[in-house]
Design an enzyme around this catalytic site. Structure first.
Site: not given
Ligand code: SAM
Length: 352
Positions: A130, A152, A266
């Protein structure tokens, strides 16, 4: 491992059965070497002297003692013929059958990729990744694995979840080590359990390497702890993927008022609904919020607001990916403006 060095212009002879040696062959080629291979000790014995003359390095894969015997014979042959055996390195063999490893890649920087995650990537034949994982460094981290982007991004349709699961199982059944590299932790809003379930159902060996979740690490990137003694003694992770119900807003407002922190992932698309819902649920207008966008990227940005200013659009410019934090811990964040950091404490009424 020596094979990770720059081997441009070198010739490496890899000794090992083809399936077991595939990872070493791939990494050696990725390091720039001209690679030759011999799959059995008897084939090594039959190699003409001329074929060994141009070799710079011998890589022995696995710990089969037959290779040691064959190497001793090669040394004896060299002594008789007046040449020396090239430098010998030992490399571990790739796993015999196929397997799936679900790896939590952390919030997007290799600094926060675990040691276990790195080791799994080194073993991988195929990586399905991803874009929130540390994907930009995959070529270096894997040394030549097939890399498949299943996430995506603008102009690129995400591979459906069911297809990702099929691909994982198909690659593993073909005898490959397939790593599913996910952003953050696979089991925090990551559909990791679905992928684990697909592997278990298919009877394919599978393991999970947890990752550093953005739910904790991205607030930390702005110095915001998700709990803090005397400010927050509980934390709730919320998916903002879809708008919440009024009952959920009430529940969450109660958790913050009771001394808790909300961390919303998200949540950019539903930010307005969340703010309006928490206000309807009676959350104090001075409750602080922070949005941390693009954590650990060069353009990381943090915006602070109160519930009141957020309702007036203070966070309107936020874009994904971002983590939203609601609660008293926000006042501890780096560069939190004085009017928020020193505001009357929404929970206790005291000035912190
Ligand atoms: C589908 S979720 C997956 C979360 C992931 N499994 C985790 O434990 O971080 C995706 C969300 O994670 C957050 N996210 C992940 N990486 C990020 C980053 N580097 N900066 C800000 N938000 C992040 C955002 O809210 C994004 O919409």
């Amino acid at each position: 491992m020596l094979l990770d060095a720059d081997l441009t212009g070198r010739t490496v002879l890899v000794l090992g059965e083809a399936h077991a040696a595939r990872r070493v062959l791939r990494r050696t080629a990725a390091a720039g070497a001209a690679v030759r291979s011999v799959t059995t000790p008897s084939a090594l014995a039959k190699l003409p002297d001329g074929a060994i003359a141009g070799v710079d390095l011998l890589a022995v894969v696995g710990d089969d003692p037959a290779w040691q015997t064959a190497l001793e014979a090669l040394h004896a042959r060299g002594r008789r013929a007046g040449w020396t055996v090239p430098l010998v390195v030992r490399e571990s063999a790739a796993a015999p059958g196929g397997q799936i490893i679900l790896v939590g890649g952390g919030p997007g920087t290799t600094e926060l990729l675990t040691v276990g995650g790195r080791a799994a990537l080194r073993e991988a034949d195929v990586v399905l990744y991803d874009r929130l994982s540390p994907w930009e460094d995959l070529a270096e981290l894997t040394g030549g694995a097939e890399l498949v982007d299943v996430g995506k991004r603008p102009g690129h349709h995400a591979v459906p979840q069911s297809r990702i699961q099929e691909l994982l199982v198909d690659h593993a059944r073909a005898g490959k080590t397939v790593v599913r590299l996910k952003g953050g932790d696979p089991f925090v809003f990551g559909r990791g359990r679905e992928e684990l379930g697909a592997a278990l159902e298919a009877g394919v060996p599978v393991s999970v390497i947890p990752g550093v979740t953005s739910a904790v690490a991205v607030p930390a990137a702005a110095d915001i702890p998700v709990t803090h003694r005397e400010r927050s003694h509980m934390v709730t992770f919320v998916s903002g993927h879809a708008p919440l119900s009024d009952a959920e807003h009430h529940h969450l407002a109660g958790l913050v008022t009771g001394g808790g922190t909300l961390v919303v992932l998200m949540g950019v698309g539903t930010l307005n609904q969340l703010v309006a819902g928490l206000r309807r649920a009676g959350m104090a207008a001075r409750t602080p919020l922070a949005v941390v966008e693009r954590g650990y990227r060069i353009d990381q940005a943090t915006t602070y607001a109160t519930l009141e200013t957020a309702a007036r659009g203070a966070l309107a410019g936020a874009t994904s990916p971002a983590v939203l934090v609601v609660g008293e811990v926000v006042r501890l964040g780096r560069d939190c403006p004085d009017e928020i950091a020193l505001a009357v404490d929404a929970v206790t009424g005291a000035v912190p």
